[in-house]
Scaffold this active site. Structure first.
Site, PDB file in Angstrom:
ATOM      1  CE1 TYR A 133      43.207  44.156  44.532  1.00 43.51           C
ATOM      2  CE2 TYR A 133      42.700  46.502  44.539  1.00 43.51           C
ATOM      3  CZ  TYR A 133      42.395  45.212  44.150  1.00 43.51           C
ATOM      4  OH  TYR A 133      41.292  44.992  43.369  1.00 43.51           O
ATOM      5  CE  LYS A 146      43.103  42.790  41.015  1.00 45.29           C
ATOM      6  NZ  LYS A 146      42.782  41.409  40.642  1.00 45.29           N
ATOM      7  CB  SER A 169      40.668  47.062  40.309  1.00 48.51           C
ATOM      8  OG  SER A 169      40.259  48.105  41.150  1.00 48.51           O
TER       9      SER A 169
END
Ligand code: UFG
Length: 334
Positions: free
Chosen positions: A148, A152, A124
Protein backbone atom coordinates in the site's frame (compact mmCIF):
# COMPACT_ATOMS: atom_id res chain seq x y z
CA UNK A 1 -14.18 26.63 -10.22
CA UNK A 2 -15.17 23.02 -10.85
CA UNK A 3 -13.32 20.29 -8.93
CA UNK A 4 -13.43 16.58 -9.68
CA UNK A 5 -13.13 14.56 -6.47
CA UNK A 6 -12.33 10.87 -6.96
CA UNK A 7 -13.28 8.72 -3.98
CA UNK A 8 -15.48 11.63 -2.89
CA UNK A 9 -17.83 9.45 -0.86
CA UNK A 10 -15.03 7.98 1.28
CA UNK A 11 -13.99 9.10 4.75
CA UNK A 12 -11.60 11.93 3.84
CA UNK A 13 -13.19 12.56 0.43
CA UNK A 14 -16.66 13.24 1.82
CA UNK A 15 -15.40 15.71 4.43
CA UNK A 16 -13.39 17.45 1.72
CA UNK A 17 -16.47 17.72 -0.53
CA UNK A 18 -18.29 19.49 2.33
CA UNK A 19 -15.46 22.00 2.76
CA UNK A 20 -15.24 22.56 -1.01
CA UNK A 21 -18.99 23.19 -1.31
CA UNK A 22 -18.95 25.49 1.74
CA UNK A 23 -16.10 27.43 0.13
CA UNK A 24 -18.05 27.96 -3.09
CA UNK A 25 -16.44 25.35 -5.36
CA UNK A 26 -18.52 23.27 -7.73
CA UNK A 27 -17.97 19.59 -6.99
CA UNK A 28 -18.17 16.55 -9.25
CA UNK A 29 -17.74 13.23 -7.44
CA UNK A 30 -16.53 9.99 -8.99
CA UNK A 31 -16.72 6.94 -6.72
CA UNK A 32 -17.29 3.25 -7.47
CA UNK A 33 -18.75 2.61 -3.98
CA UNK A 34 -16.22 -0.18 -3.35
CA UNK A 35 -15.59 1.09 0.18
CA UNK A 36 -18.30 3.72 0.58
CA UNK A 37 -22.04 4.14 0.48
CA UNK A 38 -24.35 6.17 -1.75
CA UNK A 39 -26.07 7.50 1.41
CA UNK A 40 -23.02 9.72 1.93
CA UNK A 41 -24.17 11.81 -1.03
CA UNK A 42 -27.43 12.63 0.79
CA UNK A 43 -25.46 13.49 3.93
CA UNK A 44 -23.21 15.89 2.02
CA UNK A 45 -26.34 17.55 0.67
CA UNK A 46 -27.94 17.70 4.11
CA UNK A 47 -24.90 19.49 5.55
CA UNK A 48 -24.23 21.90 2.70
CA UNK A 49 -27.70 22.24 1.09
CA UNK A 50 -25.93 21.59 -2.22
CA UNK A 51 -25.99 18.38 -4.21
CA UNK A 52 -22.75 17.59 -6.00
CA UNK A 53 -22.89 15.83 -9.34
CA UNK A 54 -22.13 12.13 -8.85
CA UNK A 55 -20.85 9.38 -11.15
CA UNK A 56 -20.76 5.75 -10.02
CA UNK A 57 -17.73 4.77 -12.10
CA UNK A 58 -14.30 3.25 -11.64
CA UNK A 59 -11.42 5.65 -12.23
CA UNK A 60 -9.59 2.83 -14.05
CA UNK A 61 -12.30 2.98 -16.75
CA UNK A 62 -10.77 5.46 -19.17
CA UNK A 63 -13.79 5.85 -21.45
CA UNK A 64 -16.05 6.68 -18.52
CA UNK A 65 -13.55 9.12 -17.04
CA UNK A 66 -13.24 10.83 -20.43
CA UNK A 67 -17.03 11.25 -20.55
CA UNK A 68 -16.98 12.97 -17.15
CA UNK A 69 -14.38 15.43 -18.43
CA UNK A 70 -16.28 16.04 -21.68
CA UNK A 71 -19.60 16.73 -19.94
CA UNK A 72 -18.08 18.86 -17.16
CA UNK A 73 -15.44 21.50 -17.61
CA UNK A 74 -13.12 20.28 -14.85
CA UNK A 75 -10.56 22.82 -13.56
CA UNK A 76 -8.84 20.68 -10.93
CA UNK A 77 -8.76 17.12 -9.62
CA UNK A 78 -8.39 15.90 -6.04
CA UNK A 79 -7.55 12.22 -6.22
CA UNK A 80 -8.56 10.19 -3.14
CA UNK A 81 -9.75 6.99 -4.81
CA UNK A 82 -7.61 4.00 -3.92
CA UNK A 83 -7.30 0.92 -1.77
CA UNK A 84 -5.87 1.68 1.66
CA UNK A 85 -5.70 -1.38 3.91
CA UNK A 86 -2.09 -2.11 4.79
CA UNK A 87 -2.60 -5.78 5.78
CA UNK A 88 -4.69 -6.58 2.70
CA UNK A 89 -2.01 -4.98 0.51
CA UNK A 90 0.55 -7.45 1.89
CA UNK A 91 -1.74 -10.39 1.07
CA UNK A 92 -2.90 -9.07 -2.33
CA UNK A 93 -0.14 -6.82 -3.68
CA UNK A 94 -1.17 -7.10 -7.32
CA UNK A 95 -4.66 -5.87 -6.54
CA UNK A 96 -3.11 -2.79 -4.90
CA UNK A 97 -0.57 -2.05 -7.63
CA UNK A 98 -3.13 -2.56 -10.39
CA UNK A 99 -5.84 -0.43 -8.85
CA UNK A 100 -3.91 2.41 -7.25
CA UNK A 101 -1.46 2.90 -10.12
CA UNK A 102 -3.91 2.27 -12.96
CA UNK A 103 -6.51 4.70 -11.61
CA UNK A 104 -3.92 7.45 -11.20
CA UNK A 105 -2.35 6.92 -14.64
CA UNK A 106 -5.77 6.86 -16.27
CA UNK A 107 -6.76 10.08 -14.59
CA UNK A 108 -3.51 11.84 -15.50
CA UNK A 109 -3.74 10.72 -19.13
CA UNK A 110 -7.29 11.97 -19.44
CA UNK A 111 -6.38 15.24 -17.71
CA UNK A 112 -3.58 15.81 -20.21
CA UNK A 113 -5.87 15.18 -23.15
CA UNK A 114 -8.57 17.43 -21.76
CA UNK A 115 -6.18 20.25 -20.78
CA UNK A 116 -6.72 20.05 -17.06
CA UNK A 117 -3.48 20.82 -15.21
CA UNK A 118 -4.29 21.04 -11.50
CA UNK A 119 -3.84 17.87 -9.46
CA UNK A 120 -3.95 17.30 -5.69
CA UNK A 121 -2.89 13.83 -4.58
CA UNK A 122 -3.68 11.96 -1.34
CA UNK A 123 -0.40 10.55 -0.18
CA UNK A 124 0.50 9.34 3.28
CA UNK A 125 3.10 9.68 6.01
CA UNK A 126 3.71 6.01 5.32
CA UNK A 127 6.16 7.16 2.59
CA UNK A 128 8.61 8.19 5.35
CA UNK A 129 9.03 4.55 6.41
CA UNK A 130 10.71 4.35 9.82
CA UNK A 131 12.00 7.93 10.23
CA UNK A 132 15.44 8.44 11.78
CA UNK A 133 14.43 11.76 13.33
CA UNK A 134 11.27 13.43 14.57
CA UNK A 135 9.33 15.54 13.79
CA UNK A 136 9.16 14.52 10.15
CA UNK A 137 9.95 17.13 7.50
CA UNK A 138 8.98 16.86 3.84
CA UNK A 139 12.59 16.46 2.67
CA UNK A 140 13.28 13.38 4.81
CA UNK A 141 14.34 10.20 2.98
CA UNK A 142 11.48 8.10 1.64
CA UNK A 143 10.94 4.35 1.93
CA UNK A 144 8.04 1.99 2.51
CA UNK A 145 7.32 -1.22 4.36
CA UNK A 146 4.21 -2.55 2.58
CA UNK A 147 2.65 -2.60 -0.91
CA UNK A 148 0.00 0.00 0.00
CA UNK A 149 2.72 2.44 1.02
CA UNK A 150 4.73 1.55 -2.07
CA UNK A 151 1.79 2.46 -4.32
CA UNK A 152 1.74 5.91 -2.67
CA UNK A 153 5.49 6.34 -3.14
CA UNK A 154 5.39 5.07 -6.74
CA UNK A 155 2.65 7.55 -7.55
CA UNK A 156 4.69 10.34 -5.95
CA UNK A 157 7.60 9.37 -8.27
CA UNK A 158 5.30 9.31 -11.29
CA UNK A 159 4.04 12.77 -10.40
CA UNK A 160 7.60 14.10 -9.98
CA UNK A 161 8.54 12.78 -13.43
CA UNK A 162 5.35 14.19 -14.95
CA UNK A 163 6.02 17.59 -13.45
CA UNK A 164 9.50 17.62 -15.04
CA UNK A 165 8.13 16.63 -18.41
CA UNK A 166 5.00 18.76 -18.47
CA UNK A 167 5.68 22.33 -17.37
CA UNK A 168 1.98 23.14 -17.46
CA UNK A 169 1.19 20.83 -14.55
CA UNK A 170 0.52 22.06 -11.02
CA UNK A 171 0.75 19.19 -8.55
CA UNK A 172 0.34 19.18 -4.78
CA UNK A 173 1.15 15.99 -2.88
CA UNK A 174 -0.43 15.88 0.59
CA UNK A 175 1.08 13.45 3.08
CA UNK A 176 -1.57 12.68 5.67
CA UNK A 177 -0.71 11.57 9.15
CA UNK A 178 -3.48 9.70 11.07
CA UNK A 179 -6.94 11.10 10.26
CA UNK A 180 -9.66 10.38 12.82
CA UNK A 181 -12.76 12.23 14.08
CA UNK A 182 -15.95 12.94 12.17
CA UNK A 183 -18.16 15.80 11.05
CA UNK A 184 -19.71 17.48 14.08
CA UNK A 185 -23.21 16.96 12.69
CA UNK A 186 -22.71 13.22 13.16
CA UNK A 187 -23.71 12.72 9.51
CA UNK A 188 -20.27 11.88 8.11
CA UNK A 189 -17.54 9.74 9.64
CA UNK A 190 -15.65 6.50 9.42
CA UNK A 191 -17.44 3.20 9.64
CA UNK A 192 -15.24 0.51 8.09
CA UNK A 193 -16.76 -2.77 6.97
CA UNK A 194 -15.81 -5.78 9.10
CA UNK A 195 -13.28 -5.73 11.93
CA UNK A 196 -11.42 -2.39 11.88
CA UNK A 197 -7.66 -2.35 11.24
CA UNK A 198 -7.04 1.13 12.60
CA UNK A 199 -6.98 2.26 16.18
CA UNK A 200 -9.83 4.77 16.46
CA UNK A 201 -12.46 2.70 14.61
CA UNK A 202 -11.51 -0.22 16.86
CA UNK A 203 -11.74 1.86 20.07
CA UNK A 204 -15.18 3.07 19.03
CA UNK A 205 -16.47 -0.48 18.49
CA UNK A 206 -15.16 -1.52 21.90
CA UNK A 207 -16.86 1.50 23.49
CA UNK A 208 -20.19 0.48 21.92
CA UNK A 209 -19.56 -3.11 23.06
CA UNK A 210 -19.65 -4.45 19.50
CA UNK A 211 -16.13 -5.69 20.18
CA UNK A 212 -15.03 -6.98 23.54
CA UNK A 213 -11.58 -5.56 24.04
CA UNK A 214 -8.92 -3.48 22.33
CA UNK A 215 -5.60 -5.21 21.70
CA UNK A 216 -2.81 -2.71 22.25
CA UNK A 217 -0.02 -3.80 19.93
CA UNK A 218 3.07 -3.66 22.16
CA UNK A 219 4.08 -1.62 25.21
CA UNK A 220 7.84 -1.85 24.75
CA UNK A 221 8.25 0.90 22.14
CA UNK A 222 10.66 3.76 22.70
CA UNK A 223 7.89 6.22 23.71
CA UNK A 224 6.71 7.87 26.96
CA UNK A 225 4.48 4.94 27.96
CA UNK A 226 5.81 2.21 25.67
CA UNK A 227 2.85 2.25 23.25
CA UNK A 228 3.04 3.53 19.66
CA UNK A 229 2.88 7.29 19.12
CA UNK A 230 1.10 8.86 16.12
CA UNK A 231 0.04 12.29 14.90
CA UNK A 232 -3.76 12.10 14.93
CA UNK A 233 -5.43 14.83 12.89
CA UNK A 234 -9.12 15.70 12.82
CA UNK A 235 -10.61 14.78 9.44
CA UNK A 236 -12.29 18.21 9.19
CA UNK A 237 -8.91 19.93 9.61
CA UNK A 238 -7.49 17.56 7.02
CA UNK A 239 -10.35 18.41 4.65
CA UNK A 240 -9.63 22.12 5.09
CA UNK A 241 -6.01 21.43 4.19
CA UNK A 242 -7.25 20.43 0.72
CA UNK A 243 -8.79 23.86 0.19
CA UNK A 244 -5.44 25.47 1.04
CA UNK A 245 -3.70 23.02 -1.29
CA UNK A 246 -6.08 23.82 -4.12
CA UNK A 247 -5.55 27.56 -3.66
CA UNK A 248 -1.81 26.99 -3.99
CA UNK A 249 -2.24 24.57 -6.87
CA UNK A 250 -3.91 27.09 -9.16
CA UNK A 251 -1.30 29.79 -8.52
CA UNK A 252 1.93 27.90 -9.26
CA UNK A 253 3.47 25.43 -11.72
CA UNK A 254 5.49 22.40 -10.65
CA UNK A 255 5.18 19.99 -7.74
CA UNK A 256 5.06 20.58 -3.99
CA UNK A 257 4.77 18.27 -1.00
CA UNK A 258 3.08 19.06 2.32
CA UNK A 259 2.66 17.18 5.57
CA UNK A 260 -0.86 17.41 6.93
CA UNK A 261 -0.54 16.69 10.64
CA UNK A 262 -0.78 18.57 13.92
CA UNK A 263 2.84 18.19 14.98
CA UNK A 264 1.83 16.51 18.25
CA UNK A 265 2.16 12.80 18.93
CA UNK A 266 -0.18 10.80 21.17
CA UNK A 267 0.33 7.21 22.30
CA UNK A 268 -2.25 4.44 22.02
CA UNK A 269 -2.91 4.72 25.76
CA UNK A 270 -3.18 8.55 25.59
CA UNK A 271 -5.89 8.12 22.99
CA UNK A 272 -7.71 5.44 25.01
CA UNK A 273 -7.65 7.59 28.17
CA UNK A 274 -8.83 10.74 26.41
CA UNK A 275 -11.59 8.79 24.68
CA UNK A 276 -12.78 7.37 28.00
CA UNK A 277 -12.72 10.77 29.68
CA UNK A 278 -14.50 12.86 27.06
CA UNK A 279 -17.13 10.24 26.31
CA UNK A 280 -17.52 8.87 29.82
CA UNK A 281 -17.24 5.25 28.63
CA UNK A 282 -14.91 2.36 29.33
CA UNK A 283 -12.55 0.98 26.70
CA UNK A 284 -11.20 -2.31 28.10
CA UNK A 285 -7.82 -3.24 26.64
CA UNK A 286 -5.06 -5.80 26.87
CA UNK A 287 -1.45 -5.54 25.85
CA UNK A 288 -0.49 -8.01 23.11
CA UNK A 289 2.54 -8.50 20.85
CA UNK A 290 3.69 -5.79 18.49
CA UNK A 291 2.00 -5.69 15.07
CA UNK A 292 4.59 -6.47 12.38
CA UNK A 293 5.72 -3.39 10.48
CA UNK A 294 4.64 -0.85 13.14
CA UNK A 295 7.08 1.87 14.18
CA UNK A 296 7.66 3.53 17.56
CA UNK A 297 6.62 7.05 16.73
CA UNK A 298 5.55 9.18 13.80
CA UNK A 299 4.58 12.85 13.90
CA UNK A 300 4.80 15.73 11.49
CA UNK A 301 6.68 18.96 11.36
CA UNK A 302 3.68 20.97 10.11
CA UNK A 303 5.77 24.13 9.54
CA UNK A 304 6.05 24.01 5.75
CA UNK A 305 2.28 23.65 5.27
CA UNK A 306 1.73 26.58 7.61
CA UNK A 307 4.32 28.85 6.03
CA UNK A 308 3.55 28.11 2.38
CA UNK A 309 -0.19 27.39 2.27
CA UNK A 310 -1.38 28.75 5.61
CA UNK A 311 -2.59 25.41 6.92
CA UNK A 312 -2.77 24.80 10.65
CA UNK A 313 -4.83 22.10 12.36
CA UNK A 314 -7.20 23.66 14.86
CA UNK A 315 -9.11 20.82 16.48
CA UNK A 316 -7.69 18.87 19.40
CA UNK A 317 -7.57 15.25 20.43
CA UNK A 318 -10.68 15.71 22.63
CA UNK A 319 -12.72 16.88 19.61
CA UNK A 320 -11.45 13.90 17.62
CA UNK A 321 -12.48 11.43 20.35
CA UNK A 322 -15.86 13.07 20.95
CA UNK A 323 -16.83 13.24 17.29
CA UNK A 324 -15.64 9.75 16.38
CA UNK A 325 -17.90 8.33 19.10
CA UNK A 326 -20.83 10.65 18.35
CA UNK A 327 -20.80 9.52 14.71
CA UNK A 328 -20.96 5.84 15.59
CA UNK A 329 -23.68 6.33 18.20
CA UNK A 330 -25.77 8.06 15.53
CA UNK A 331 -25.04 5.51 12.82
CA UNK A 332 -24.59 2.13 14.40
CA UNK A 333 -26.79 -0.66 13.16
CA UNK A 334 -28.53 -2.27 16.15
N1 UFG B 1 -3.00 -0.06 17.30
C1 UFG B 1 -3.30 -0.86 18.38
N2 UFG B 1 -4.38 -1.69 18.29
C2 UFG B 1 -5.21 -1.72 17.20
C3 UFG B 1 -4.89 -0.88 16.10
C4 UFG B 1 -3.77 -0.08 16.18
O1 UFG B 1 -2.58 -0.87 19.40
O2 UFG B 1 -6.18 -2.50 17.20
C5 UFG B 1 -1.85 0.87 17.39
C6 UFG B 1 -0.77 0.64 16.34
O3 UFG B 1 0.16 -0.32 16.79
C7 UFG B 1 -0.18 2.05 16.19
C8 UFG B 1 -1.38 2.97 16.45
O4 UFG B 1 -2.32 2.17 17.15
O5 UFG B 1 0.77 2.27 17.21
C9 UFG B 1 -2.02 3.51 15.19
O6 UFG B 1 -2.36 2.43 14.33
P1 UFG B 1 -3.33 2.62 13.08
O7 UFG B 1 -3.51 1.28 12.45
O8 UFG B 1 -4.55 3.36 13.47
O9 UFG B 1 -2.50 3.59 12.13
P2 UFG B 1 -1.04 3.42 11.49
O10 UFG B 1 -0.22 4.54 12.05
O11 UFG B 1 -0.52 2.06 11.60
O12 UFG B 1 -1.35 3.63 9.95
C10 UFG B 1 -2.06 4.74 9.49
C11 UFG B 1 -2.87 4.36 8.26
C12 UFG B 1 -1.99 4.06 7.10
C13 UFG B 1 -1.03 5.17 6.87
C14 UFG B 1 -0.28 5.52 8.13
C15 UFG B 1 0.52 6.78 7.92
O13 UFG B 1 -3.65 3.21 8.53
O14 UFG B 1 -2.79 3.96 5.96
O15 UFG B 1 -1.18 5.78 9.21
O16 UFG B 1 1.50 6.92 8.85
F1 UFG B 1 -0.15 4.81 5.93
Amino acid sequence: MKVLVTGGLGFIGSHTCVELLNSGYEVVIVDNLSNSSIDVLEKIEEITSKRPKFYDIDVCDKEEVKKVFRVNKIDAVIHFAGYKAVGESVREPLKYYRNNLDSTLTLLEVMKKENCHNFVFSSSATVYGNPKELPIKEDFPLSTTNPYGTTKLMIERILADLSKADKEMSIIVLRYFNPIGAHKSGLLGENPRGIPNNLMPYIVRVATKELEMLSVFGNDYDTHDGTGVRDYIHVVDLAKGHIKALEKCVRFKGIEYYNLGTGTGYSVLDLVKTFEEVNNVKVPYKIVDRRPGDIDACYADPGKAYEEIGFKAELGIEDMCRESYNYILKNKSD
